[in-house]
Design a protein around this motif. Structure first.
Motif, mmCIF file in Angstrom:
data_model
loop_
_atom_site.group_PDB
_atom_site.id
_atom_site.type_symbol
_atom_site.label_atom_id
_atom_site.label_comp_id
_atom_site.label_asym_id
_atom_site.label_seq_id
_atom_site.Cartn_x
_atom_site.Cartn_y
_atom_site.Cartn_z
ATOM 1 N N ASP A 1 -8.168 3.066 -4.997
ATOM 2 C CA ASP A 1 -7.144 4.203 -5.143
ATOM 3 C C ASP A 1 -7.178 5.181 -6.497
ATOM 4 O O ASP A 1 -6.169 5.912 -6.980
ATOM 5 C CB ASP A 1 -5.839 3.379 -5.257
ATOM 6 N N ASP B 1 2.448 4.870 0.858
ATOM 7 C CA ASP B 1 1.564 6.187 0.368
ATOM 8 C C ASP B 1 2.041 7.144 1.560
ATOM 9 O O ASP B 1 1.773 8.626 1.251
ATOM 10 C CB ASP B 1 0.221 5.831 0.383
ATOM 11 N N THR C 1 -5.454 4.161 0.349
ATOM 12 C CA THR C 1 -6.541 3.245 0.188
ATOM 13 C C THR C 1 -6.398 2.134 1.237
ATOM 14 O O THR C 1 -7.488 1.320 1.556
ATOM 15 C CB THR C 1 -6.542 2.866 -1.234
ATOM 16 N N ASP D 1 0.428 1.368 -2.685
ATOM 17 C CA ASP D 1 -0.847 1.262 -2.303
ATOM 18 C C ASP D 1 -1.817 0.733 -2.991
ATOM 19 O O ASP D 1 -2.847 -0.110 -2.791
ATOM 20 C CB ASP D 1 -1.466 2.958 -1.980
ATOM 21 N N HIS E 1 -8.889 7.671 -1.636
ATOM 22 C CA HIS E 1 -8.562 8.697 -1.017
ATOM 23 C C HIS E 1 -7.989 9.965 -1.754
ATOM 24 O O HIS E 1 -7.333 10.980 -0.794
ATOM 25 C CB HIS E 1 -7.406 8.351 0.269
ATOM 26 N N HIS E 2 -7.959 10.093 -2.772
ATOM 27 C CA HIS E 2 -7.554 11.161 -3.528
ATOM 28 C C HIS E 2 -8.695 12.486 -3.498
ATOM 29 O O HIS E 2 -9.879 12.232 -3.390
ATOM 30 C CB HIS E 2 -7.367 10.839 -5.144
HETATM 31 MN MN LIG Z 1 -3.183 5.891 -2.678
#
Ligand SMILES: [Mn+2]
Length: 320
Positions: free
Chosen positions: A86, A161, A131, A29, A111-112
């Motif tokens: 990311d 991912d 991401t 990713d 996106h965490h």
């Molecule tokens: Mn990721």
């Protein structure tokens, strides 16, 4: 259009020379997203440089035939903007942090979950698979055309991912984005072979050795393997050979949490955690000083191996 997306797009438009950074120990990713972001920015007429502390894992080198990812930016490259992909916390990017000076605009796409609001405009969506999926949103919002190389980069971001479209983050939106990328020239079969079927002999030897050290706890609900430097040496294995082992530890009928602990030559222990059902890997990792996703997370510790193991098992038991 979402306000945050609009702000990020405006900041990208305002930039001229952009440094594209991502986290240490890059994955499909982060690599795919960085390369696709560089293409996106160049399509907008911007100059770009991509930097990462750590090299591209060999299985992802096919995405970067021109070798555009380096440990340092070119000496004459004077960025005005940083795009952080990311990851949201600058400590996740390691040595590369030194290039993010206070005078630069920072744009974050991630996106965490569970991260504080970063400096500057940020497109953050914990519902996104990757991401890469968020970059597809941006490209489509800008009405730019996705070429075959960029389609491969973004498809790889999404497929890796989601664990090959198997993890809980596999959604209608991520599958639809992947389908559009395939229509734009991404090659699902070739990419699957490149990222999942290029194992080295050393990686199979290490996998065999790791499974030989498997220990089960809590009535087979927790699986754990500890690798020490001797294991790595005996198999002539490096970090790349370790990748993927933890996935076997959670692919068992009874298991809710799988743990791979690996002691580095420095003594530091890297812990990789995978969970299923409602066990939240990121909550466990956060309690231990790390972080990650609900089903995949990790942290590092300087504790002795036995103590690190005991502390982690105690924490896991609170979450089962
Ligand atoms: Mn990721």
């Amino acid at each position: 259009m979402k306000k945050v997306l609009r702000e990020v797009i405006q900041a990208l438009k305002n930039s001229r020379r952009v440094l594209i950074c991502s986290h240490i120990e890059p994955d499909g990713d982060s690599i795919g997203s960085q390369l696709a972001m560089a293409v996106l920015l160049e399509d907008m007429g911007k100059e770009t440089a991509i930097v990462n502390q750590d090299p591209v894992p060999s299985r992802y080198l096919f995405l970067d035939p021109d070798r555009r990812i380096h440990a340092q930016p070119p000496v004459d490259f004077q960025p005005d903007t940083v795009v952080l992909l990311d990851c949201s916390k600058q400590d996740r990017i390691g040595e590369t942090r030194r290039y993010i000076t206070d005078d630069l605009a920072v744009i974050t796409i991630d996106h965490h979950p569970g991260v504080p609001q970063p400096r500057g405009p940020a497109y953050l969506d914990v519902e996104a698979s990757s991401t890469g999926e968020l970059i597809v949103d941006i490209i489509e919002e800008l009405n730019l055309t996705i070429g075959p190389a960029q389609a491969d980069q973004l498809y790889t971001a999404i497929v890796s991912d989601t664990g090959g479209f198997r993890f809980p983050n596999t959604t209608a939106k991520s599958l639809a984005a992947a389908a559009r990328l395939a229509a734009r020239g991404a090659r699902p079969y070739d990419i699957a072979v490149k990222i999942y079927e290029q194992r080295s002999v050393a990686s199979l030897r290490l996998l065999s050795r790791a499974l030989g050290k498997l220990i089960m706890y809590e009535g087979d609900r927790v699986s754990l393997v500890c690798l020490v430097p001797d294991d790595m040496e005996a198999c002539r294995a490096g970090q790349e050979e370790v990748d993927g082992i933890v996935d076997f530890l959670v692919a068992m009928k009874t298991v809710e949490a799988g743990v791979l602990m690996r002691q580095l030559p420095s003594g530091i222990i890297k812990v990789n955690l995978r969970t299923r059902m409602d066990v939240k890997a990121n909550k466990i990792a956060e309690a231990m000083g790390g972080g990650g996703h609900p089903n995949a997370a990790g942290y590092r510790t300087r504790l002795p191996l036995d103590q690190a193991k005991d502390e982690l098992l105690r924490e896991i038991c609170k979450h089962l």
